[in-house]
Design a protein around this motif. Sequence first.
Motif, mmCIF file in Angstrom:
data_model
loop_
_atom_site.group_PDB
_atom_site.id
_atom_site.type_symbol
_atom_site.label_atom_id
_atom_site.label_comp_id
_atom_site.label_asym_id
_atom_site.label_seq_id
_atom_site.Cartn_x
_atom_site.Cartn_y
_atom_site.Cartn_z
ATOM 1 N N ILE A 1 0.854 -1.201 0.000
ATOM 2 C CA ILE A 1 0.000 0.000 0.000
ATOM 3 C C ILE A 1 0.888 1.249 0.000
ATOM 4 C CG2 ILE A 1 -2.153 -0.894 0.984
ATOM 5 C CD1 ILE A 1 -1.022 -0.237 3.746
ATOM 6 N N PRO A 2 1.571 1.513 -1.105
ATOM 7 C CA PRO A 2 2.578 2.584 -1.129
ATOM 8 C C PRO A 2 2.027 3.993 -0.973
ATOM 9 C CG PRO A 2 2.179 1.740 -3.340
ATOM 10 C CD PRO A 2 1.483 0.802 -2.395
ATOM 11 N N LEU A 3 0.707 4.166 -1.062
ATOM 12 C CA LEU A 3 0.134 5.501 -0.888
ATOM 13 C C LEU A 3 -0.263 5.793 0.552
ATOM 14 C CD1 LEU A 3 -2.124 5.810 -4.085
ATOM 15 C CD2 LEU A 3 0.175 6.722 -3.708
ATOM 16 N N ILE A 4 -0.057 4.845 1.445
ATOM 17 C CA ILE A 4 -0.376 5.077 2.852
ATOM 18 C C ILE A 4 0.527 6.192 3.383
ATOM 19 C CG2 ILE A 4 1.274 3.470 3.914
ATOM 20 C CD1 ILE A 4 -2.461 3.815 4.830
ATOM 21 N N ASN A 5 0.028 6.958 4.337
ATOM 22 C CA ASN A 5 0.822 8.079 4.840
ATOM 23 C C ASN A 5 0.708 8.219 6.353
ATOM 24 O OD1 ASN A 5 -1.462 10.000 5.494
ATOM 25 N ND2 ASN A 5 -1.834 9.718 3.302
ATOM 26 N N LYS A 6 1.590 9.026 6.910
ATOM 27 C CA LYS A 6 1.686 9.146 8.373
ATOM 28 C C LYS A 6 0.458 9.813 8.985
ATOM 29 C CE LYS A 6 4.483 13.375 7.953
ATOM 30 N NZ LYS A 6 5.819 13.962 8.228
ATOM 31 N N LYS A 7 -0.270 10.632 8.239
ATOM 32 C CA LYS A 7 -1.478 11.253 8.774
ATOM 33 C C LYS A 7 -2.547 10.199 9.071
ATOM 34 C CE LYS A 7 -0.906 15.775 6.560
ATOM 35 N NZ LYS A 7 -1.497 16.756 5.590
ATOM 36 N N ILE A 8 -2.667 9.228 8.186
ATOM 37 C CA ILE A 8 -3.619 8.135 8.399
ATOM 38 C C ILE A 8 -3.212 7.311 9.607
ATOM 39 C CG2 ILE A 8 -4.524 5.982 7.431
ATOM 40 C CD1 ILE A 8 -4.279 7.310 4.655
ATOM 41 N N ILE A 9 -1.932 6.999 9.699
ATOM 42 C CA ILE A 9 -1.436 6.200 10.824
ATOM 43 C C ILE A 9 -1.667 6.938 12.134
ATOM 44 C CG2 ILE A 9 0.570 5.049 11.820
ATOM 45 C CD1 ILE A 9 -0.516 3.939 9.109
ATOM 46 N N ARG A 10 -1.389 8.220 12.164
ATOM 47 C CA ARG A 10 -1.605 9.026 13.372
ATOM 48 C C ARG A 10 -3.080 9.020 13.760
ATOM 49 N NH1 ARG A 10 1.020 10.513 17.588
ATOM 50 N NH2 ARG A 10 2.774 11.246 16.345
ATOM 51 N N CYS A 11 -3.951 9.119 12.798
ATOM 52 C CA CYS A 11 -5.389 9.111 13.054
ATOM 53 C C CYS A 11 -5.817 7.802 13.707
ATOM 54 C CB CYS A 11 -6.143 9.341 11.751
ATOM 55 S SG CYS A 11 -7.922 9.478 11.934
ATOM 56 N N LEU A 12 -5.310 6.694 13.205
ATOM 57 C CA LEU A 12 -5.650 5.382 13.767
ATOM 58 C C LEU A 12 -5.123 5.239 15.194
ATOM 59 C CD1 LEU A 12 -4.817 3.149 10.668
ATOM 60 C CD2 LEU A 12 -7.096 3.642 11.547
#
Length: 199
Positions: free
Chosen positions: A98-109
Motif C-alpha cells: 500500500i505505497p500511498l499510505i501516509n503518516k497522517k492516516i497512521i496518526r489518526c488510527l
Amino acid sequence: MIGVLLAGGRSQRFGQPKAFAQFEGKCFWEHSIDAMKEVTNKQIIISHPDIVHFFEETSRNEILMDDIHVRGKGPLAGIYTAMKYEKAEWYMILSCDIPLINKKIIRCLVDAREQGTLAIIPKINNRIHPLVGVYHYSTFEYIDEALQKERYKMMSLLEKINVKYLSDNFILANQDAFCNINSQEDYIALQNSDTIKEL
C-alpha cells in the motif's frame, strides 16, 4: 508501540516480490515503514523466507520470519509472530503493498485508541482494511485460537474482538491511499494515477 510490516506473501499475482517494487524512488516496503516511524517506537519486518536476504541487504530494521508453527498461514501468522517475539501494548500493522499510505492516516488510527477497544480499523467506502490497523496485545490469544482452529482469514479475528471502525469522514483521507497493489495492472494504474498528488 511496535510498527509491524507484513511482507510474508508470495506475490504470485504480481509476478515478483511486491515489497521491492519501486514507487517515487522508494520500495513499497519503505513507504509503509516511513508512514509508521513517527508514531511507533520500533519497526519490524515479518518476511517470507524467500526474500529475507533482500531485506537484510537493504533494511536496518529487525527482520523476522513467521514462527515455524504457523508459517504460511497468512497475515494472522505474521501478527502472531510479531506479538510473540516483540512485546508491546499496541501494534501498528501494515501490509507491504500500500505505497500511498501516509503518516497522517497512521496518526489518526493511533489517536483513536480507547479503553476496551482491541483494534482500530479503517472502513473506507464500506470496505474493511484489517491490514492497516492498530491491535492491542490482548488480541494475541484470539489470534492463537484462530490459527489453531485453521481460521486464517482476518475477519475471523475481527468478528471475535471489540473493534473500532473509522470511516472515510473520520479519517479524511483519499480512499486511494488504502489501495493494495496486487497485480502488474494495479502497478501501472498506480504509476499513472492522477490522484497521487492529492494525497
